[in-house]
Design a protein around this motif. Structure first.
Motif, PDB file in Angstrom:
ATOM      1  N   ASP A 143       0.864  -1.171   0.000  1.00 37.21           N
ATOM      2  CA  ASP A 143       0.000   0.000   0.000  1.00 37.21           C
ATOM      3  C   ASP A 143       0.901   1.221   0.000  1.00 37.21           C
ATOM      4  O   ASP A 143       1.861   1.310   0.788  1.00 37.21           O
ATOM      5  N   GLY A 144       0.599   2.178  -0.864  1.00 35.73           N
ATOM      6  CA  GLY A 144       1.450   3.341  -0.963  1.00 35.73           C
ATOM      7  C   GLY A 144       1.248   4.322   0.177  1.00 35.73           C
ATOM      8  O   GLY A 144       0.287   4.226   0.944  1.00 35.73           O
ATOM      9  N   PRO A 145       2.155   5.281   0.309  1.00 35.76           N
ATOM     10  CA  PRO A 145       2.016   6.310   1.339  1.00 35.76           C
ATOM     11  C   PRO A 145       0.851   7.243   1.028  1.00 35.76           C
ATOM     12  O   PRO A 145       0.336   7.278  -0.088  1.00 35.76           O
ATOM     13  N   ALA A 146       0.458   8.004   2.026  1.00 41.11           N
ATOM     14  CA  ALA A 146      -0.710   8.888   1.903  1.00 41.11           C
ATOM     15  C   ALA A 146      -0.328  10.176   1.173  1.00 41.11           C
ATOM     16  O   ALA A 146      -0.194  11.246   1.779  1.00 41.11           O
ATOM     17  N   PHE A 147      -0.169  10.075  -0.144  1.00 37.73           N
ATOM     18  CA  PHE A 147       0.179  11.236  -0.948  1.00 37.73           C
ATOM     19  C   PHE A 147      -1.028  12.114  -1.268  1.00 37.73           C
ATOM     20  O   PHE A 147      -0.878  13.237  -1.722  1.00 37.73           O
ATOM     21  N   PRO A 150      -3.039   9.657  -6.696  1.00 37.36           N
ATOM     22  CA  PRO A 150      -2.138   8.657  -7.280  1.00 37.36           C
ATOM     23  C   PRO A 150      -0.972   9.284  -8.028  1.00 37.36           C
ATOM     24  O   PRO A 150      -1.052  10.416  -8.518  1.00 37.36           O
ATOM     25  N   VAL A 151       0.110   8.519  -8.108  1.00 42.73           N
ATOM     26  CA  VAL A 151       1.314   8.950  -8.809  1.00 42.73           C
ATOM     27  C   VAL A 151       1.333   8.309 -10.199  1.00 42.73           C
ATOM     28  O   VAL A 151       1.278   7.080 -10.309  1.00 42.73           O
ATOM     29  N   PRO A 152       1.383   9.094 -11.273  1.00 41.38           N
ATOM     30  CA  PRO A 152       1.408   8.503 -12.624  1.00 41.38           C
ATOM     31  C   PRO A 152       2.688   7.724 -12.875  1.00 41.38           C
ATOM     32  O   PRO A 152       3.754   8.047 -12.344  1.00 41.38           O
ATOM     33  N   ARG A 153       2.580   6.704 -13.718  1.00 40.99           N
ATOM     34  CA  ARG A 153       3.767   5.997 -14.175  1.00 40.99           C
ATOM     35  C   ARG A 153       4.537   6.889 -15.152  1.00 40.99           C
ATOM     36  O   ARG A 153       4.010   7.873 -15.669  1.00 40.99           O
ATOM     37  N   LEU A 154       5.765   6.509 -15.421  1.00 40.09           N
ATOM     38  CA  LEU A 154       6.585   7.252 -16.368  1.00 40.09           C
ATOM     39  C   LEU A 154       6.037   7.085 -17.782  1.00 40.09           C
ATOM     40  O   LEU A 154       5.569   6.001 -18.157  1.00 40.09           O
ATOM     41  N   ALA A 155       6.105   8.130 -18.570  1.00 36.65           N
ATOM     42  CA  ALA A 155       5.645   8.053 -19.955  1.00 36.65           C
ATOM     43  C   ALA A 155       6.509   7.092 -20.760  1.00 36.65           C
ATOM     44  O   ALA A 155       6.025   6.398 -21.657  1.00 36.65           O
ATOM     45  N   SER A 156       7.804   7.027 -20.434  1.00 35.07           N
ATOM     46  CA  SER A 156       8.734   6.119 -21.121  1.00 35.07           C
ATOM     47  C   SER A 156       9.444   5.259 -20.078  1.00 35.07           C
ATOM     48  O   SER A 156      10.316   5.765 -19.350  1.00 35.07           O
ATOM     49  N   PRO A 157       9.070   3.982 -19.972  1.00 36.23           N
ATOM     50  CA  PRO A 157       9.716   3.106 -18.990  1.00 36.23           C
ATOM     51  C   PRO A 157      11.215   2.987 -19.228  1.00 36.23           C
ATOM     52  O   PRO A 157      11.693   3.083 -20.362  1.00 36.23           O
ATOM     53  N   GLN A 172       0.444   2.642  -4.897  1.00 37.98           N
ATOM     54  CA  GLN A 172       1.261   1.537  -4.433  1.00 37.98           C
ATOM     55  C   GLN A 172       2.723   1.949  -4.305  1.00 37.98           C
ATOM     56  O   GLN A 172       3.162   2.940  -4.887  1.00 37.98           O
ATOM     57  N   ALA A 173       3.460   1.148  -3.540  1.00 34.56           N
ATOM     58  CA  ALA A 173       4.897   1.318  -3.393  1.00 34.56           C
ATOM     59  C   ALA A 173       5.552  -0.036  -3.593  1.00 34.56           C
ATOM     60  O   ALA A 173       4.919  -1.076  -3.394  1.00 34.56           O
ATOM     61  N   VAL A 174       6.836  -0.041  -3.965  1.00 35.26           N
ATOM     62  CA  VAL A 174       7.524  -1.296  -4.241  1.00 35.26           C
ATOM     63  C   VAL A 174       9.025  -1.096  -4.061  1.00 35.26           C
ATOM     64  O   VAL A 174       9.532   0.025  -4.146  1.00 35.26           O
ATOM     65  N   ILE A 175       9.710  -2.211  -3.797  1.00 35.41           N
ATOM     66  CA  ILE A 175      11.163  -2.258  -3.914  1.00 35.41           C
ATOM     67  C   ILE A 175      11.478  -3.212  -5.054  1.00 35.41           C
ATOM     68  O   ILE A 175      10.962  -4.331  -5.093  1.00 35.41           O
ATOM     69  N   CYS A 176      12.318  -2.791  -5.962  1.00 38.79           N
ATOM     70  CA  CYS A 176      12.740  -3.656  -7.065  1.00 38.79           C
ATOM     71  C   CYS A 176      13.901  -4.526  -6.574  1.00 38.79           C
ATOM     72  O   CYS A 176      14.981  -3.997  -6.302  1.00 38.79           O
ATOM     73  N   PRO A 177      13.698  -5.842  -6.435  1.00 42.28           N
ATOM     74  CA  PRO A 177      14.730  -6.671  -5.820  1.00 42.28           C
ATOM     75  C   PRO A 177      15.872  -7.057  -6.749  1.00 42.28           C
ATOM     76  O   PRO A 177      16.958  -7.403  -6.286  1.00 42.28           O
TER      77      PRO A 177
END
Length: 234
Positions: A143-147, A150-157, A172-177
């Motif tokens: 669950d993401g922080p209380a911003f 919502p935070v948009p994804r990047l236009a270019s991954p 949402q929040a994540v750590i990329c392992p």
């Protein structure tokens, strides 16, 4: 069937179960309790259980077992499923925010109408609950922080995101392992080793556990570099 579950076939080697009763928390609890019950049952031919927010994908070897048997096993497990909410483990994650480690911090702050420090404070200001494990392998989806929005994804991954990157998108929040492509805005990076590829259990965490992110200075990176992510006392 009862228990507020809808089942449908998902190709020749999987069944999708969706929880339809109750609020978001109840649906999450339902599918994860069902996954635990199925894992305990040890059904011959079933080799994958992927619970998310309100769905569970049950993967099986269609040469050894069929949809009818798997559906029957799901019904039996649903009757035996119990709440899985034991005391959650807690993980404290040091993060270097901004700069080369968090190249999108300023972009996220601008889109939210906040200062960069406000974003850091919100991201690190409370424990975040792990809801499921996502891609790449074992990524803790929280669950993401209380911003506030919502935070948009990047236009270019990006074609490559470094291991340990700490990102947000939507709510949402994540750590990329592991190093991988990714389109989530990067706020920072942890020097901890998130996965143990040599262990029987790749991750020390599971859905329901809690993460607290703690800002550190870039000069402290070497203090934590390569250390495994481990649970702490609550």
């Amino acid at each position: 069937m009862d228990h507020g579950l809808r089942i449908r076939d998902a190709g020749d080697s999987a069944v999708m179960v969706t929880a339809s009763h109750g609020d978001e928390a109840h649906r999450w609890e339902t599918v994860h309790a069902l996954a635990d019950a199925l894992e305990t049952a040890g059904i011959d031919g079933v080799h994958g259980l992927v619970p998310t927010y309100d769905t569970l994908l049950v993967e099986f070897d269609c040469v050894r077992v069929g949809h009818v048997v798997v559906r029957r096993a799901i019904a039996q497990a649903a009757g035996a499923a119990r709440s899985r909410l034991a005391a959650p483990a807690r993980f404290v994650v040091p993060v270097v925010y901004g700069g080369d480690h968090g190249p999108d911090l300023a972009i996220v702050a601008e889109r939210l109408g906040l200062s960069e420090q406000d974003v850091i404070d919100a991201h690190s200001g409370e424990d975040l609950v792990v809801r499921c494990l996502g891609a790449p392998v074992g990524a803790p989806m929280m669950d993401g922080p209380a911003f506030g929005k919502p935070v948009p994804r990047l236009a270019s991954p990006r074609t490559s995101v470094p291991a340990g990157s700490v990102a947000v998108a939507g709510r949402q929040a994540v750590i990329c392992p592991l190093p991988s492509p990714g389109g989530w805005p990067l706020l920072g990076r942890t020097p901890l080793r998130v996965l143990d590829l040599g262990a029987d259990r790749l991750t020390a965490y599971r859905p329901g556990d809690r993460f607290r992110f703690v800002p550190i200075d870039a000069t402290e990176w070497s203090r934590y570099a390569g250390r495994p992510l481990e649970a702490v006392d609550a």
